[in-house]
Design an enzyme around this catalytic site. Structure first.
Site, PDB file in Angstrom:
ATOM      1  N   HIS A   1      -3.209   9.976   4.589  1.00 42.32           N
ATOM      2  CA  HIS A   1      -4.054   8.911   5.148  1.00 42.32           C
ATOM      3  C   HIS A   1      -3.714   8.660   6.607  1.00 42.32           C
ATOM      4  O   HIS A   1      -2.542   8.589   6.970  1.00 42.32           O
ATOM      5  CB  HIS A   1      -3.857   7.626   4.343  1.00 42.32           C
ATOM      6  CG  HIS A   1      -4.955   6.631   4.512  1.00 42.32           C
ATOM      7  ND1 HIS A   1      -5.127   5.898   5.672  1.00 42.32           N
ATOM      8  CD2 HIS A   1      -5.955   6.242   3.669  1.00 42.32           C
ATOM      9  CE1 HIS A   1      -6.182   5.112   5.536  1.00 42.32           C
ATOM     10  NE2 HIS A   1      -6.704   5.294   4.338  1.00 42.32           N
TER      11      HIS A   1
ATOM     12  N   GLY B   1       1.450  -7.953  22.944  1.00 46.25           N
ATOM     13  CA  GLY B   1       2.573  -7.047  23.099  1.00 46.25           C
ATOM     14  C   GLY B   1       2.428  -6.105  24.271  1.00 46.25           C
ATOM     15  O   GLY B   1       1.408  -6.080  24.973  1.00 46.25           O
TER      16      GLY B   1
ATOM     17  N   HIS C   1       5.944   0.678  19.395  1.00 47.87           N
ATOM     18  CA  HIS C   1       7.305   0.516  18.895  1.00 47.87           C
ATOM     19  C   HIS C   1       7.815   1.910  18.532  1.00 47.87           C
ATOM     20  O   HIS C   1       7.073   2.711  17.952  1.00 47.87           O
ATOM     21  CB  HIS C   1       7.295  -0.390  17.663  1.00 47.87           C
ATOM     22  CG  HIS C   1       8.631  -0.706  17.103  1.00 47.87           C
ATOM     23  ND1 HIS C   1       9.367   0.208  16.374  1.00 47.87           N
ATOM     24  CD2 HIS C   1       9.375  -1.845  17.148  1.00 47.87           C
ATOM     25  CE1 HIS C   1      10.502  -0.355  15.998  1.00 47.87           C
ATOM     26  NE2 HIS C   1      10.533  -1.593  16.454  1.00 47.87           N
ATOM     27  N   PRO C   2       9.063   2.266  18.862  1.00 45.94           N
ATOM     28  CA  PRO C   2       9.540   3.647  18.658  1.00 45.94           C
ATOM     29  C   PRO C   2       9.353   4.180  17.244  1.00 45.94           C
ATOM     30  O   PRO C   2       9.008   5.357  17.065  1.00 45.94           O
ATOM     31  CB  PRO C   2      11.020   3.550  19.015  1.00 45.94           C
ATOM     32  CG  PRO C   2      11.112   2.401  19.955  1.00 45.94           C
ATOM     33  CD  PRO C   2      10.074   1.414  19.495  1.00 45.94           C
TER      34      PRO C   2
ATOM     35  N   ALA D   1       7.870   2.003  14.494  1.00 44.22           N
ATOM     36  CA  ALA D   1       6.865   1.259  13.733  1.00 44.22           C
ATOM     37  C   ALA D   1       5.474   1.321  14.354  1.00 44.22           C
ATOM     38  O   ALA D   1       4.523   0.760  13.807  1.00 44.22           O
ATOM     39  CB  ALA D   1       7.291  -0.203  13.576  1.00 44.22           C
ATOM     40  N   GLY D   2       5.330   1.976  15.504  1.00 44.33           N
ATOM     41  CA  GLY D   2       4.017   2.164  16.102  1.00 44.33           C
ATOM     42  C   GLY D   2       3.366   0.877  16.561  1.00 44.33           C
ATOM     43  O   GLY D   2       3.939   0.109  17.329  1.00 44.33           O
TER      44      GLY D   2
END
Length: 298
Positions: free
Chosen positions: A80, A161, A166-167, A169-170
């Protein structure tokens, strides 16, 4: 006030990790966890819970705290599409609440997620003020792997943001929408191209049904191609119409339907409509359903 929240997280194989997500939600006072549905092929889980605005907000933040620590998209694999550890978080008005209030909640939670967890957030559906960023598939296009390059464009600056993923967590997509049905139809073939052609035939964006989003994916463990569908208004485009069209399209390629599945929860009315159609019931009324009659008499 009753708000439904249906976060999709990018973990569907580690049962202990998913159980931890469920526990985090159950630990919030005033929130009721209704369902947890995991798909190992998709490597994705859908959690469904309800509560008032304050409780739902706390539950989402508790989920983010667990998920950001547990999921690393740099090593994540699944069928997915995804761009975040907590990929998408929709708020749905159920009772005693307006869509505007759900939009306000989405914005409040989005800001909190970006500040607390350093995960950039995009607003979608009714929460988005940008018509080009209302549709989830448009935001998610390119997935986690293409996110850094996408966010470098001014067109894809997040609503909350920093303009960098995020490295591990995207990014996350948070919004407000009406109820939808996640519905998958599995085909008796390993030809992914057939599933993709059928998905294109039924989804609205390529000329199909108005309230249908669809894509073709491969279930590697079962060696089956799947038409994965989101139905955003089952009253205007019912389940049986989509199923019959997929079956008809599949027959053009010499392929049959193995079966279909509901992901998460579904309104009873949608299933009763399908039963009415396939059984060709005459003069049927939902009041003839035993469980419904019992509830009415309580």
């Amino acid at each position: 006030m009753l708000i439904e929240c249906i976060p999709n997280v990018s973990e569907g194989r580690r049962a202990d990790v998913v159980a931890g997500f469920a526990d985090a939600i159950r630990g919030v006072t005033g929130v009721r966890l209704l369902d947890v549905s995991s798909d190992p092929s998709h490597n994705r889980s859908v959690l469904t819970f309800v509560g008032d605005a304050s409780g739902v907000e706390q539950a989402v933040l508790a989920l983010f705290e667990r998920a950001v620590a547990a999921i690393d998209l740099r090593t994540h694999k699944g069928e997915h599409p995804r761009l975040g550890a907590v990929d998408v978080v929709p708020f749905v008005p159920i009772e005693g609440v307006t869509m505007a209030e759900c939009v306000a909640l989405a914005k409040k939670v989005g800001a909190a997620v970006a500040e607390r967890f350093k995960v950039p957030v995009y607003l979608y559906e009714d929460a988005s003020a940008n018509p080009a960023r209302r549709n989830l598939e448009d935001i998610r296009r390119g997935e986690f792997e293409g996110l850094a390059a996408k966010m470098a464009s001014a067109d894809w600056t997040p609503d909350y943001g920093l303009p960098a993923p995020h490295p591990s967590a995207g990014a996350s997509v948070i919004g407000a929408r009406m109820p939808l049905i996640a519905y998958n139809i599995n085909l008796a073939t390993d030809r992914l191209d057939v599933a993709k052609k059928i998905a294109a035939a039924i989804r609205h964006s390529s000329g199909g049904f108005r309230h249908v989003k669809a894509m073709g994916v491969m279930l590697e463990e079962r060696k089956l191609a799947q038409v994965s569908i989101n139905m955003t208004d089952f009253k205007k485009t019912p389940l049986h119409r989509v199923f019959e069209t997929v079956r008809s399209e599949a027959e053009r390629y010499g392929v049959s339907v193995v079966g279909s599945e509901i992901v998460g929860l579904v309104p009873a009315e949608a299933l009763m409509d399908a039963a009415d159609h396939f059984l060709r019931l005459e003069n049927f009324s939902p009041r003839q359903v035993l469980e419904r009659k019992l509830r009415e008499s309580e």
